[in-house]
Design an enzyme around this catalytic site. Sequence first.
Site, short mmCIF file in Angstrom:
data_model
loop_
_atom_site.label_atom_id
_atom_site.label_comp_id
_atom_site.label_asym_id
_atom_site.label_seq_id
_atom_site.Cartn_x
_atom_site.Cartn_y
_atom_site.Cartn_z
N GLU A 18 0.89 -1.16 0.00
CA GLU A 18 0.00 0.00 0.00
C GLU A 18 0.93 1.20 0.00
OE1 GLU A 18 -1.07 3.08 1.06
OE2 GLU A 18 -1.90 2.44 2.99
N CYS B 158 -2.18 7.84 4.86
CA CYS B 158 -2.25 7.42 3.45
C CYS B 158 -3.45 8.04 2.76
CB CYS B 158 -2.40 5.91 3.32
SG CYS B 158 -1.43 4.97 4.49
#
Lengths: 509, 509
Positions: free
Chosen positions: A255, A291
């Site tokens: 990720e 994120c």
Amino acid sequence: MIKGLSQVGGLYQEASNSNDNQFYLFEDIPFYEASKDKIDLALDQAALAFEESKSLSPQQLARLLSNIADEINSHKEIIIQTYQSESHYGQGRANGEFGRTISQIGTFVRLLEKGQYLHAKIDHSTDATPDLRKVLVPIGPIAVFGASNFPLAFSSAGGDTISALASGCPVIIKGHPFHPATSELVASCMIQAVTRSNLHPGLVAHLHGADYSIGQRLIMHPKLKGVGFTGSHNGGKALFDLAQKRSIPIPVFAEMGSVNPIIILRDKLNSDQNLANQIAESVLLGSGQFCTNPGLIFIQTNDSQHSFIQDFINKITSTDINQFVHGDIHKNYVSKIQNLKEGIPDLKLYQSKSSLGACGVVGIDQLHRYPDLIQEVFGPYSLIVLFDDYQLLTLLAKEFPGQLTLSILGSRSESNTVSRISDSLGHIAGRLLFDGVPTGVVLKSTMTHGGPYPATTDWRFTSVGTDAIYRWLRPITYQSCPDDLLPETLQDSNPLGIYRQLNDVWGIH
Amino acid sequence: MIKGLSQVGGLYQEASNSNDNQFYLFEDIPFYEASKDKIDLALDQAALAFEESKSLSPQQLARLLSNIADEINSHKEIIIQTYQSESHYGQGRANGEFGRTISQIGTFVRLLEKGQYLHAKIDHSTDATPDLRKVLVPIGPIAVFGASNFPLAFSSAGGDTISALASGCPVIIKGHPFHPATSELVASCMIQAVTRSNLHPGLVAHLHGADYSIGQRLIMHPKLKGVGFTGSHNGGKALFDLAQKRSIPIPVFAEMGSVNPIIILRDKLNSDQNLANQIAESVLLGSGQFCTNPGLIFIQTNDSQHSFIQDFINKITSTDINQFVHGDIHKNYVSKIQNLKEGIPDLKLYQSKSSLGACGVVGIDQLHRYPDLIQEVFGPYSLIVLFDDYQLLTLLAKEFPGQLTLSILGSRSESNTVSRISDSLGHIAGRLLFDGVPTGVVLKSTMTHGGPYPATTDWRFTSVGTDAIYRWLRPITYQSCPDDLLPETLQDSNPLGIYRQLNDVWGIH
């Protein structure tokens, strides 16, 4: 309790002068990088542990996770203390992330207790077909690379590790070198939980180090079967490429973050007075080190003096944000902002004088000229982009790199436009928002924390929420197998009492 | 009806002398390789078709599949004729494979009608969390490479194509150069079904060619999102490697066959008089050209004159097997057998004088010396390996390359041993059999036709059975989305009447 040593097979591994390099010092304790023999031992031990863990029932795995939560909880004070000393994050954030770590474990415990996630399916034999039974089973030892920005919730006992253990896979944690002491502490709690659960000590290992070669050796080890990673594009891509070059390739779930665009339509922009504040708070949350931090905000106006812009700039530049989780992230942030400032003359840049917050304002036509504008700036920065024609924006955004989230905010009267944008841009993200802000990633089975490359390396999976477990499972079919030789999940009497599909009908049978 | 031309955007693409090379002749019809512009056009058309197909309901997709089955059925005669002329397979096999192709489409129609495969999940908002809804959506244009050994069931309208269309993904079929006319015919039926269903003509394209560069250009095209392949290791691995080198990597599902070991324990071997015949028939089925053909048979005996061996040799060498699907496969087979004969002096090789069937007999100690013995020989060949100690066998087999299937056959009195072998070798295969033979891959959701590398490139998926659809789907989450902007699959009223998870409970609600 903190020793600066890697933990393999349930034991701290003494450093040998010739092999292990010191890479860190915490409260006068030297920390040593894991030498090759310790990495190999971790894999050997994990493979042995897998012989046992692959057959553990969901209930046994749930017990292990509960024990892990208990051990971490009973060491809360020292963990929170160490976290704060190492990370520069304050007490509030420390407690918040600790709570999330514990509640994340709880969601997996509940998932395991139900058992439906195993997708157990039974088709009895017919005149034409044999008895067929299928269930998901763990794939084998997994390497988890701790994230720099979440010393707890995405490190030793974070989402990657807990989902892998929940699946029955042993985990080798590569602690992040920005917070080795926190990482080691939490790992030692997990290892104690493994002992308390009477399970094989190879189930959890923790390796220290700052050198890339440690990760490389881990990835290339033939006994490794999968990888979880949260971090930068360069780091994630390097691991992915290595793993595909193995003689037996393995999946890498990296990720790698994104800019999480927000599109605000005219009516919404003009009518929602609180929007600028709400989004700015999302940008500043955790010093912008999420994120899902919104790094690109499209607003439908030609007015560069619009009150949204004024309010946004005010909030960003007046809020006191002084600490990054680590000095290196701070340095990167400052240099990226500097590059934007110097490289893009048409960018209006607003920076706080005394704090870290910053934001830029440009017209949409500049995005073509300066593709750097849509790159992630990790930290409390966001770019406001003025646009007029939503169709032109859609055309441009269609070619955007993959995103974790995309937010499309419109008033009720703008439903049609919202719907059209959602239709044409739905493919660029894993999660579409129509209200609120992208930060705050809920721990549910309905969450998708993933997205098209380069947001992640495999958009068919999520790294947050209970569906994260599917990264570590694969199907196996038993054909014409006597009942007593089947795993409990597939036996006729359904001894585990789980939800299964029997001749195409789901139920507890 | 057969033109020797590629079909893109619903139209036959005329060959231009300068760009398209002739590569094949069928009943005086020249066949032309797809030129670069036709490949690119296919991708452009597929991307346009995806704008429509991504939002089709399961019911609309089911209608498309039903229309495809109808069109193929109504051209049965010419398809069966062409199949037989091109493949060297007889009438029985032609009809059997035709039937499988049609019934495969039917299983997907039934899957779509239920809708549960979409894994639609809804979590209503709470005080702490927003409304979250998740559903699987198609990933985009898929390239399918037809298999040489199944001109119908794994070619134009085979499992890969049908599962991809069922998911809502457009498909670009690269027809196999061993049966271009059959491939083109079936593709034209599919294209007519697309027209009849009033769907975008870019949904199905069919490209001709024997040159590797066609597949390479397809794989590297930025608009392509996934690949299905059934064939050789070299072919599959080359596509996989290319796809990982793209600037945006895409998933490649390559099913590359295996030797499908069968282990027969002593009691079973001595008591089941029909076993040799049954397994030999499985080896000879379709001239041995099945991915699940058993190529390695371990029998627990020291007696190289055992009646099982005699019966097996008799059956293999006395059955009339004279045709491969294609001359190239025949040539490969003959040369592999020749290599074994010359390269491995300790191998006892038995060959039919007038037919193609062959088998070898060795002791287990030879497998270490000659690793070539466990390589796939595609065709009606199998190797019998004598062993005594099952634990030694297990130790050896643990290091075997990944397999599609593993069969462990024991009598009731040998249950414990079967169980131990299954425990230690379960990780090498996607399907474990405890009775019967591995050929005959049932079209159910309980089937796993997949396995660890190198059997396939991704063992978390299957290429046969309804679960094959998951290769072409990815999750998307809608957060705080007004009901009228949600896809029908997630709207409150459940207009499609599908099985969904609502606040953690499954049902039609």
